[in-house]
Each structure stands twice: as structure tokens, then as C-alpha cells.
Write a protein that holds these residues in place. Structure first.
Motif, PDB file in Angstrom:
ATOM      1  N   SER A  58      48.603  48.455  45.456  1.00 14.82           N
ATOM      2  CA  SER A  58      48.568  47.695  44.188  1.00 14.82           C
ATOM      3  C   SER A  58      47.629  46.502  44.218  1.00 14.82           C
ATOM      4  O   SER A  58      47.446  45.823  43.203  1.00 14.82           O
ATOM      5  N   LYS A  59      47.012  46.228  45.360  1.00 19.80           N
ATOM      6  CA  LYS A  59      46.177  45.036  45.523  1.00 19.80           C
ATOM      7  C   LYS A  59      45.096  44.931  44.447  1.00 19.80           C
ATOM      8  O   LYS A  59      44.935  43.879  43.811  1.00 19.80           O
ATOM      9  N   HIS A  60      44.341  45.983  44.238  1.00 17.93           N
ATOM     10  CA  HIS A  60      43.198  45.906  43.329  1.00 17.93           C
ATOM     11  C   HIS A  60      43.627  45.707  41.876  1.00 17.93           C
ATOM     12  O   HIS A  60      42.910  45.085  41.094  1.00 17.93           O
ATOM     13  N   ALA A  61      44.788  46.211  41.520  1.00 23.41           N
ATOM     14  CA  ALA A  61      45.300  45.980  40.168  1.00 23.41           C
ATOM     15  C   ALA A  61      45.554  44.484  39.946  1.00 23.41           C
ATOM     16  O   ALA A  61      45.238  43.940  38.882  1.00 23.41           O
ATOM     17  N   PHE A  62      46.111  43.808  40.950  1.00 26.14           N
ATOM     18  CA  PHE A  62      46.354  42.367  40.857  1.00 26.14           C
ATOM     19  C   PHE A  62      45.034  41.588  40.819  1.00 26.14           C
ATOM     20  O   PHE A  62      44.925  40.563  40.151  1.00 26.14           O
ATOM     21  N   ILE A  63      44.027  42.063  41.567  1.00 23.63           N
ATOM     22  CA  ILE A  63      42.745  41.376  41.619  1.00 23.63           C
ATOM     23  C   ILE A  63      41.965  41.553  40.320  1.00 23.63           C
ATOM     24  O   ILE A  63      41.371  40.599  39.795  1.00 23.63           O
ATOM     25  N   GLU A  64      41.953  42.757  39.799  1.00 26.07           N
ATOM     26  CA  GLU A  64      41.144  43.051  38.615  1.00 26.07           C
ATOM     27  C   GLU A  64      41.725  42.455  37.336  1.00 26.07           C
ATOM     28  O   GLU A  64      40.997  42.186  36.386  1.00 26.07           O
ATOM     29  N   ASP A  65      43.013  42.239  37.284  1.00 27.89           N
ATOM     30  CA  ASP A  65      43.661  41.677  36.099  1.00 27.89           C
ATOM     31  C   ASP A  65      44.507  40.485  36.514  1.00 27.89           C
ATOM     32  O   ASP A  65      45.559  40.635  37.128  1.00 27.89           O
ATOM     33  N   LEU A  66      44.030  39.286  36.167  1.00 31.77           N
ATOM     34  CA  LEU A  66      44.740  38.050  36.530  1.00 31.77           C
ATOM     35  C   LEU A  66      45.755  37.628  35.469  1.00 31.77           C
ATOM     36  O   LEU A  66      46.175  36.473  35.430  1.00 31.77           O
ATOM     37  N   GLY A  67      46.157  38.565  34.636  1.00 33.27           N
ATOM     38  CA  GLY A  67      47.133  38.256  33.600  1.00 33.27           C
ATOM     39  C   GLY A  67      48.449  37.743  34.148  1.00 33.27           C
ATOM     40  O   GLY A  67      49.146  36.973  33.485  1.00 33.27           O
ATOM     41  N   TRP A  68      48.791  38.140  35.379  1.00 34.24           N
ATOM     42  CA  TRP A  68      50.036  37.664  35.995  1.00 34.24           C
ATOM     43  C   TRP A  68      50.001  36.156  36.236  1.00 34.24           C
ATOM     44  O   TRP A  68      51.054  35.505  36.251  1.00 34.24           O
ATOM     45  N   LEU A  69      48.786  35.594  36.404  1.00 30.48           N
ATOM     46  CA  LEU A  69      48.638  34.136  36.510  1.00 30.48           C
ATOM     47  C   LEU A  69      48.421  33.509  35.141  1.00 30.48           C
ATOM     48  O   LEU A  69      48.955  32.439  34.838  1.00 30.48           O
ATOM     49  N   GLY A  70      47.610  34.168  34.304  1.00 30.04           N
ATOM     50  CA  GLY A  70      47.338  33.645  32.968  1.00 30.04           C
ATOM     51  C   GLY A  70      48.564  33.552  32.096  1.00 30.04           C
ATOM     52  O   GLY A  70      48.606  32.766  31.143  1.00 30.04           O
ATOM     53  N   ALA A  71      49.601  34.324  32.400  1.00 36.04           N
ATOM     54  CA  ALA A  71      50.835  34.260  31.630  1.00 36.04           C
ATOM     55  C   ALA A  71      51.588  32.958  31.874  1.00 36.04           C
ATOM     56  O   ALA A  71      52.401  32.531  31.050  1.00 36.04           O
TER      57      ALA A  71
END
Length: 267
Positions: A58-71
Motif C-alpha cells: 500500500s506504500k505507493h497509494a499513500f505516496i501518490e495521494d496525500l489526501g490522508w494528510l490533507g484531510a
């Protein structure tokens, strides 16, 4: 205000831990430096350093989309400074340096011992202890600009804290090295022949005779660090497109002394 900023940093770290805890693929948040075992050092000029640990695959999904931080808070600026992570500025002024890893990768990753803010029971506490340490560099323009500007930000923060020795290194060594790197990218292979591959500041004046005045403005005493930072920022803003939010944060640190950031003209 000072206490509020420190509390904001601590709360942001906890918020990031909660996001990972609630995410089905999140496994842990490893705090580093003042965000980890040395939390006693955290103050209003600190940034957040951390590793986000995620499930295998799942690493690349977290890297490519920073929505988990932007939220948590809108992101004002970010750039991918390594294969594994980013430097990032939230709109409210919280600055982060972080990387994303799957647990098995940490065996090969250099870092200082950290402290888990949160970890899933499936991963061991021993992952907070590294096996080795080492730096890396690049001549990529985006990387160099990001490093130069964030070095100015960190350097001026440490200057305001009274850490002039560290501030000097960030402003007059690290940031200045990045500037020389950027100038070198404009030279031909023949002009670069005299460059020392292990020490970029060697013979910089010979490679860049038209910028000797600029380099001299960047080599002042420790009491002149804000002037040096202002020179570097102004030159970079004149010759490159840089992030407005990060530029404003640096200017805020400079303007504590009412130091105006004027454009540097190289002639």
C-alpha cells in the motif's frame, strides 16, 4: 502564542497518528527527533519529522495521494524530496518532513532511533531502532529548490531560537551548496570539469565569476545570517518559480528584524 504553536505541533502529530490508526492499511506513526524520543526539544520553531508505516503493498497509494494528510489541514506546499517521502507545509504553518514505509523496508533505511506515537500490535517496537545511517543528494532542479528553501526556513527558525551555529550551516552551507548546484546546472561540461565531485563549494568562484558578488553576500558573519537568507531567497525568487506559501513563511522569519527582502541583481 508560543505555547499555542507547540501545542499545535503536538496535536498535529497526534492527528496524523489517529488518521493512520483509523485507516485500514495504517500500521504506525514513528516520530523522529523532536517529534519522537527528543520531544523535550520541540518548540514553536520545530517541524514534524516522522515515518508513516503502512501495510505491505500500500506504500505507493499513500505516496501518490496525500489526501490522508490533507484531510487534517489543507496543504499549502509539498515536494517529494526522496523516493519515499516529502517535505510539506500545512496552511496553518506546520512544517513536516516525512517518509512512508512498509515495515520490512525499515531494515534498510537510515535514520536515528525514533519513538512510536502509535503502532498496530502486529508490528514490533524494535522497528523504532535503525540498522544504519547515510545521506543522499540529487541535482534535480525541483529537489534543489525545495532543499534550498526549506534549508532557509529551518535555518532562520534555528537562528530565532538562538542556535547560530546550526543556523549558519543551514543558511551558509546547506542552502548555499544548493544554490551553487543550481548555478552549476547552467554550465557546460567543459566549465564543470574543475568541479570537485565530493565537495561542490570547491572552486565555485572560478566556475561562476559573474556571481562572485552574490557569493560574497552569502558569506557574512553569524550576526548577518538574516541578510544572507534574504539574499538567497531574493535571488532564487528572481530566477526561479518558487512556492508562495513557503516564501511567505521565510519572509515572516526575516521580517522579525524588519529586514526587507529585496531582489538581488547579479548585473
Amino acid at each position: 502564542m508560543r505555547q499555542d504553536k507547540t501545542l499545535l505541533l503536538q496535536q498535529r502529530l497526534n492527528d496524523i497518528a489517529q488518521v493512520l490508526r483509523k485507516h485500514p492499511l495504517g500500521l504506525g506513526l514513528l516520530g523522529l527527533g523532536s517529534s519522537g524520543k527528543q520531544s523535550y526539544r520541540m518548540d514553536i520553531y520545530s517541524d514534524l519529522d516522522f515515518f508513516a508505516l503502512v501495510a505491505e503493498g500500500s506504500k505507493h497509494a499513500f505516496i501518490e495521494d496525500l489526501g490522508w494528510l490533507g484531510a487534517i489541514q489543507p496543504i499549502a506546499f509539498c515536494f517529494r524530496n526522496t523516493y519515499d517521502g516529502y517535505k510539506l507545509l500545512f496552511e496553518d504553518g506546520v512544517f513536516c518532513e516525512f517518509a512512508i514505509f512498509e515495515p520490512a523496508e525499515l531494515v534498510h533505511i537510515p535514520f536515528e532511533e525514533g519513538l512510536f506515537i502509535w503502532r498496530d500490535p502486529s508490528i514490533t517496537e524494535q522497528l523504532a531502532v535503525p540498522n544504519r545511517t547515510a545521506p543522499d543528494v540529487s541535482d534535480n532542479i525541483e529537489y534543489l529548490l525545495g532543499e534550498l528553501l526549506t534549508n532557509l526556513y529551518v535555518g532562520m527558525s534555528r537562528y530565532r531560537r538562538g542556535e547560530k551555529l546550526s543556523a549558519m550551516r543551514f543558511i551558509q552551507v546547506y542552502a548555499l551548496d544548493r544554490l551553487v548546484n543550481l548555478l552549476d546546472l547552467k554550465l557546460s561540461a567543459t566549465q564543470l570539469a574543475c568541479r570537485d565531485k565530493f565537495c561542490i563549494d570547491r572552486r565555485a568562484e572560478q566556475r561562476h565569476p559573474s556571481h562572485i558578488a552574490l557569493l560574497e553576500k552569502c558569506l557574512l558573519g553569524s550576526d548577518k545570517l538574516p541578510e544572507v537568507a534574504a539574499t538567497l531567497l531574493a535571488f532564487t525568487a528572481q530566477h526561479y518559480t518558487i512556492n508562495a506559501a513557503l516564501k511567505q513563511q521565510i519572509e515572516n522569519l526575516l521580517n522579525t528584524d524588519n529586514l526587507l527582502v529585496s531582489v538581488y541583481h547579479s548585473g
